[in-house]
Structures are given as structure tokens and as C-alpha cells.
Scaffold this active site. Structure first.
Site, mmCIF file in Angstrom:
data_model
loop_
_atom_site.group_PDB
_atom_site.id
_atom_site.type_symbol
_atom_site.label_atom_id
_atom_site.label_comp_id
_atom_site.label_asym_id
_atom_site.label_seq_id
_atom_site.Cartn_x
_atom_site.Cartn_y
_atom_site.Cartn_z
ATOM 1 N N CYS A 70 0.863 -1.181 0.000
ATOM 2 C CA CYS A 70 0.000 0.000 0.000
ATOM 3 C C CYS A 70 0.896 1.226 0.000
ATOM 4 C CB CYS A 70 -0.900 -0.006 1.236
ATOM 5 S SG CYS A 70 -1.897 1.487 1.444
ATOM 6 N N CYS A 177 -0.377 3.730 -7.039
ATOM 7 C CA CYS A 177 -1.258 3.121 -6.032
ATOM 8 C C CYS A 177 -1.372 1.651 -6.395
ATOM 9 C CB CYS A 177 -2.636 3.782 -6.048
ATOM 10 S SG CYS A 177 -3.880 2.948 -5.017
#
Length: 260
Positions: A70, A177
Site C-alpha cells: 500500500c 497506487c
């Protein structure tokens, strides 16, 4: 060998699939907290608290390494995660692949969440690795959330909006991302212009390889997967969420997981 991965939601699927390809024998523990996703709008302190909870749930399964799959958690919580878990548990963060993208020449676009776009963290990576390469930061509001929920129409809208902000001469796109890697083909189709093929730079393969290096392991040429899959949702045992199975990585993980 047991490798754990953590994220707010299903963005960890790409890195988990990459680990599975490199080491089909590895036991995988994937820990997330979809109820608190997305983490981006929260304060750094809130993100750190959530990331620590998700990481500790994974650490309770005694993995050999933990991948923070993440970008948001890596930006805000990596020092706290390492302080809490290392040296007993190696913690591997996720960094946008700006360096290899810039090495290939420009122009380069970095697709990222609005919270990351323009942040000191991302600007620092650009200054350190991009040099004189022309870099455009492209915010992608709503894209990670749409991917998380398998919202096809929402994905199409968010990808189209980000593509409209991407200069036509861009030769490569950094997927800033981890969720974005799940729709890489759709991003490529939206941005590709006549000329050389567009190059997409994700992080999944690199963090999977780094995790193996940290524990002194390497790829294993095994014919078929033998490693188990443990899914933790909010710290509790669960199964892959239904939206995860709309992506090739999620289906591959579920199909390859031996019965426990």
C-alpha cells in the site's frame, strides 16, 4: 516459507500474485481492513494506527516477511511498522516506480491518489530520481475506491478523467497506487497513443522480489502452487471479497490456494 501482505483493501492482490508466481510453495497471509478503506483521506496518525492493526493481525501468523502493499501506508506508517515489528519480522514497503520509469526517458506521468499527488514524499522521489525528465503528476480521485468495490462504471469514469489529464506525449505511466495495477490493461488502453507502446511501471514484482531477498530466498521453479492462502479481514479469518474475484490476480490466488 510464509509471506504476509497488508493493505487497506484488495490493492495487495497484485503483489500477492507476484509472490505466488515467484514462489508457488510460499504460504500467503493477506491482511486488510476494507471497512476502513480508503486510508488516504485520514490523518497520518489515523493511517498509522490502522496500518499497525492490520500488520499485527498478519504478524500473529508468524510470517517470515511482511510486505506493506500500500503506497499510502508506506508513506505514512512505514517507520512505525518497522519500529514495532523489526528485526524479528522484516517489513518491505512499496515505493512508486519513479526511478525505473525515469531511466527509460520521458515524458513520464505518475498516476496516484489525490493525497499522494503533489505530496512532499512524491515530490522528493521525483527530485531524487527523475532528474531532467519531464514528469506530470496525475491525481486519480475515486479510482482506488472504484477498483476496491469492483465498480466497473466508476473505474471507467476515473480512468477516463485521469487519461484526460495525461499529456499526449507520455511514454510511460507510473502506477502510484497498488490498486491501479489491477486495471493496468484499462489504463494502458485509455492512455496509449499512436506510436511506441506505452510502458506501465508497477511495484508488485519489485516488492515481491525484495521480500524474498530479505529472507535469503529466491524464485523456485515448481510446477504447481502448493502454498496455502490465509485471508484476514479486520483481523478476523475470512475469504477473498467478491470484488477481488473480478480481477485476474484474485481469481488466480483463489484457484491456486490448496484446501486448508
Amino acid at each position: 516459507m510464509k509471506i504476509a501482505l497488508m493493505d487497506s483493501g484488495i490493492g495487495l492482490l497484485a503483489a500477492a500474485a507476484a509472490v505466488r508466481r515467484l514462489r508457488p510453495d510460499a504460504e500467503l497471509v493477506i491482511s486488510s481492513d476494507p471497512a476502513s478503506m480508503p486510508w488516504g483521506p485520514h490523518t497520518p496518525e489515523e493511517i498509522t494506527a490502522r496500518a499497525l492493526a492490520v500488520a499485527r493481525a498478519a504478524a500473529a501468523h508468524r510470517p517470515d516477511a511482511l510486505i506493506v502493499a500500500c503506497n499510502t501506508a508506506s508513506v505514512h506508517a512505514l517507520p512505525a511498522l518497522r519500529a514495532a515489528l523489526e528485526p524479528a519480522l522484516p517489513v518491505i514497503g512499496t515505493v512508486p516506480a519513479i526511478k525505473p520509469a525515469a531511466a527509460g526517458g520521458g515524458p513520464v506521468a505518475i498516476w496516484a491518489t489525490p493525497a499522494t499527488t503533489g505530496s512532499p514524499y512524491q515530490r522528493g522521489l521525483i527530485a531524487e530520481f527523475a532528474g531532467a525528465v519531464d514528469v506530470t503528476e496525475v491525481p486519480c480521485p475515486g479510482l482506488a475506491d472504484a477498483i476496491e468495490h469492483g465498480d466497473e462504471a466508476g473505474i471507467d469514469r476515473a480512468v477516463a478523467a485521469a487519461a484526460a489529464l495525461t499529456p499526449p506525449g507520455v511514454r510511460s505511466v507510473v502506477l502510484g497506487c497498488t490498486h491501479y495495477e489491477l486495471v493496468a490493461d484499462r489504463i494502458r488502453a485509455a492512455v496509449q497513443r499512436p506510436g511506441p507502446p506505452l510502458v506501465l511501471h508497477g511495484s508488485a514484482g519489485a516488492v515481491a522480489a525484495q521480500a524474498l531477498r530479505r529472507i535469503g530466498a529466491g524464485p523456485a521453479p515448481i510446477a504447481g502452487p502448493t502454498g496455502t492462502l490465509t485471508v484476514l479481514l479486520g483481523g478476523r479469518p475470512g475469504t477473498l471479497p467478491a470484488p477481488a474475484l473480478t480481477y485476474a490476480e484474485g481469481r488466480a490466488l483463489q484457484a491456486a490456494a490448496p484446501a486448508r
